[in-house]
Write a protein that holds these residues in place. Structure first.
Motif, short mmCIF file in Angstrom:
data_model
loop_
_atom_site.label_atom_id
_atom_site.label_comp_id
_atom_site.label_asym_id
_atom_site.label_seq_id
_atom_site.Cartn_x
_atom_site.Cartn_y
_atom_site.Cartn_z
N ALA A 113 0.84 -1.21 0.00
CA ALA A 113 0.00 0.00 0.00
C ALA A 113 0.87 1.26 0.00
O ALA A 113 0.57 2.23 -0.71
N ALA A 114 1.94 1.25 0.78
CA ALA A 114 2.84 2.41 0.81
C ALA A 114 3.54 2.59 -0.53
O ALA A 114 3.65 3.71 -1.04
N LEU A 115 3.99 1.50 -1.11
CA LEU A 115 4.67 1.58 -2.41
C LEU A 115 3.73 2.12 -3.49
O LEU A 115 4.14 2.92 -4.34
N ASP B 295 21.20 14.31 9.51
CA ASP B 295 20.20 13.32 9.11
C ASP B 295 20.90 12.06 8.63
O ASP B 295 21.98 12.12 8.04
N VAL B 296 20.28 10.93 8.87
CA VAL B 296 20.83 9.62 8.50
C VAL B 296 19.98 9.04 7.39
O VAL B 296 18.76 8.97 7.51
N ARG B 297 20.62 8.62 6.30
CA ARG B 297 19.89 7.94 5.22
C ARG B 297 19.80 6.47 5.59
O ARG B 297 20.81 5.78 5.65
N MET B 298 18.58 6.00 5.85
CA MET B 298 18.38 4.61 6.27
C MET B 298 18.24 3.67 5.09
O MET B 298 18.40 2.47 5.25
N GLY B 299 17.90 4.20 3.95
CA GLY B 299 17.72 3.35 2.78
C GLY B 299 16.75 4.00 1.82
O GLY B 299 16.63 5.22 1.76
N GLU B 300 16.05 3.15 1.09
CA GLU B 300 15.16 3.60 0.03
C GLU B 300 13.90 2.76 0.04
O GLU B 300 13.97 1.55 0.25
N ILE B 301 12.77 3.41 -0.17
CA ILE B 301 11.51 2.68 -0.33
C ILE B 301 10.85 3.16 -1.62
O ILE B 301 10.69 4.36 -1.82
N ILE C 63 7.23 1.10 6.59
CA ILE C 63 6.34 2.20 6.26
C ILE C 63 5.06 1.64 5.67
O ILE C 63 5.08 0.87 4.72
N ASP C 64 3.94 2.03 6.26
CA ASP C 64 2.63 1.54 5.86
C ASP C 64 1.73 2.74 5.59
O ASP C 64 2.13 3.90 5.78
N VAL C 65 0.51 2.47 5.17
CA VAL C 65 -0.50 3.49 4.91
C VAL C 65 -1.76 3.11 5.66
O VAL C 65 -2.16 1.94 5.64
N VAL D 55 -5.53 9.28 3.31
CA VAL D 55 -4.65 8.29 3.94
C VAL D 55 -3.40 9.01 4.43
O VAL D 55 -3.13 10.14 4.03
N ARG D 56 -2.65 8.30 5.28
CA ARG D 56 -1.39 8.87 5.75
C ARG D 56 -0.37 7.75 5.90
O ARG D 56 -0.73 6.59 6.08
#
Length: 125
Positions: A13-15, A56-62, A84-86, A102-103
């Motif tokens: 859903a987040a993607l 800030d720290v870059r944790m990755g990519e979604i 990360i969800d919605v 949505v959030r």
């Protein structure tokens, strides 16, 4: 060397929402500040309109979007994988999903000892 666990990932859903926002706004990124109110949710911004802080720290990519977190918040969450969800609701005032009904929401799971050890050995925590 075994593959490192992802520090941030996203639900389908987040993607899908990221794809929708990217189609409308161009390249996007996420920032998780850990502040109060809107800052406690992951915020999605146009890539060209958000300045990443020195700490800030870059944790990755979604979904092709970089995901950053403030250093103090990273210190608190470094033992967990962020998912990360919605969900239904109103997005943060400045986050791109505002007005979509949505959030974005952070879910998490603790890393297993071996996962955390691998991240530590790679200098990621």
């Amino acid at each position: 060397m075994p593959e490192l666990p992802l520090q941030v990932t996203a639900t389908l859903a987040a993607l899908q929402l990221i794809d929708k926002l990217r189609a409308r706004h161009g390249p996007v990124l996420f920032h998780q500040s850990g502040g109060c109110c809107d800052g406690s949710s992951p915020m999605c911004f146009p890539e060209r309109e958000f300045i990443i802080g020195d700490h800030d720290v870059r944790m990755g990519e979604i979904g092709g979007a970089s995901f950053y977190i403030s250093a103090p918040q990273f210190e608190y969450w470094k033992h967990t994988q962020l998912i990360i969800d919605v969900v239904e609701g109103r997005g943060g005032m400045f986050s791109l999903e505002n007005g979509e009904g949505v959030r974005f929401l952070v879910r998490s799971r603790l890393f297993a000892d071996d996962e955390y050890a691998a991240l530590a050995a790679a200098g990621r925590v």
